[in-house]
Write an enzyme that holds these catalytic residues in place. Structure first.
Site, PDB file in Angstrom:
ATOM      1  N   SER A 155       0.822  -1.317   0.091  1.00  0.00           N
ATOM      2  CA  SER A 155      -0.204  -0.085  -0.007  1.00  0.00           C
ATOM      3  C   SER A 155       0.768   1.292   0.056  1.00  0.00           C
ATOM      4  CB  SER A 155      -0.803  -0.035   1.340  1.00  0.00           C
ATOM      5  OG  SER A 155      -2.034   1.076   1.195  1.00  0.00           O
ATOM      6  N   ASP A 201      -8.845  -4.561  -5.955  1.00  0.00           N
ATOM      7  CA  ASP A 201      -8.475  -3.370  -4.946  1.00  0.00           C
ATOM      8  C   ASP A 201      -9.552  -2.122  -5.305  1.00  0.00           C
ATOM      9  OD1 ASP A 201      -7.179  -1.632  -3.786  1.00  0.00           O
ATOM     10  OD2 ASP A 201      -5.130  -2.114  -4.091  1.00  0.00           O
ATOM     11  N   HIS A 233      -7.311  -5.004  -1.886  1.00  0.00           N
ATOM     12  CA  HIS A 233      -5.993  -4.313  -1.458  1.00  0.00           C
ATOM     13  C   HIS A 233      -5.324  -5.027  -0.352  1.00  0.00           C
ATOM     14  CE1 HIS A 233      -3.766  -0.697  -1.047  1.00  0.00           C
ATOM     15  NE2 HIS A 233      -4.206  -0.807   0.342  1.00  0.00           N
TER      16      HIS A 233
END
Length: 286
Positions: A155, A201, A233
């Site tokens: 991330s 995601d 994600h």
């Protein structure tokens, strides 16, 4: 004279027997046995792994973490990789990668960031600070080849991975995992980069993050784009065979210059139950 001839014959025999493994001598960074699909998909690799904790009190420029490393010293030094967690997350969110990668022949440092809210540019600096700690001050620095280093992150840690690669071109490999960054273009990067995205995601959608990251990397660069199928994600926060398989192959190929792993990267992997899409610039190492 007879003894001399016998010795020469014995040496010739030994050389003949050793021939199948001559490639290992050609590449001083090659570690471990020849890979197979089973070996890179396994939960653990060839090496037994030890670990040591790094307190935030002794860390400079990052938040401490855990170093995982091959227990054996018989194979010399190893390449190393530092891994950052994402926004609001802790080291524990990416800790599964530590022993999994280390058991394949790397020193792996999973870190905490200074705060859980740190942005990608800060996380990039922290990845580099952690690499410097690992190679210069850590208790296992003697096991690390400081010329063969890589970075990974999830991330915002993935966005930080791109920042670190941009700032330190000497890095050998970079792997952003469902990366997030407000900067979408990375033409300055010269580090071989594997961009990992997820088809489901919704936080860092591939259309606005991983895909433009990949497409903006120089066309001449060794680069690849792996889009996970049926993933989100947060898929990189749990043990994942597809992420591990291609991360190991990428790190081996570019940190260890181990061409035995080319077979898993070129020809490009085809879509499957776990791969939505894969793009890349084969051949590797050109």
């Amino acid at each position: 004279m007879k003894r001399h001839i016998a010795a020469v014959a014995a040496l010739s025999s030994l050389a003949f027997l050793a021939a199948p493994t001559a490639t290992a001598a050609d590449n001083p960074y090659q570690r471990g046995p020849a890979p197979t699909t089973a070996s890179i998909e396994a939960a653990r690799g060839y090496y037994a792994v030890s670990q040591t904790s790094v307190s935030s009190l002794v860390a400079t420029g990052f938040g401490g973490g855990t170093i995982y490393y091959p227990t054996s010293t018989s194979d010399g030094t190893f390449g190393a990789v530092v891994i950052s967690p994402g926004f609001t997350a802790y080291e524990s969110s990416i800790s599964w990668l530590g022993p999994r990668l280390a058991s394949q022949g790397f020193v792996v440092f999973t870190i905490d960031t200074l705060t859980t809210l740190d942005q990608p540019d800060s996380r990039g600096r922290q990845l580099l600070a952690a690499l410097d700690y690992l190679t210069q001050r850590s208790s296992v620095r003697g096991r690390v080849d400081a010329s063969r280093l890589g970075v990974m992150g999830h991330s915002m840690g993935g966005g930080g991975t791109l920042e670190a690669a941009k700032s330190r071109p000497s890095l050998k490999a970079a792997i952003p995992l469902t990366g997030w960054n407000t900067d979408k273009t990375w033409p300055e990067i010269s580090t071989p980069t594997l961009v990992v995205g997820a088809d489901g995601d919704t936080i860092a959608p591939v259309a606005t993050h991983s895909e433009p990251f990949y497409e903006s990397l120089p066309a001449s660069l060794d680069k690849a784009y792996l889009e996970l199928n049926g993933a989100t994600h947060f898929t990189p926060n749990s043990s994942d065979t597809t992420i591990a398989k291609y991360s190991i192959s990428w790190l081996k190929r570019f940190i260890d210059d181990d061409t035995r792993y080319d077979q898993f990267l070129c020809p490009l992997p085809r879509p499957s139950l776990t791969i939505e899409e894969y793009r890349g610039t084969c051949p590797l190492g050109s």
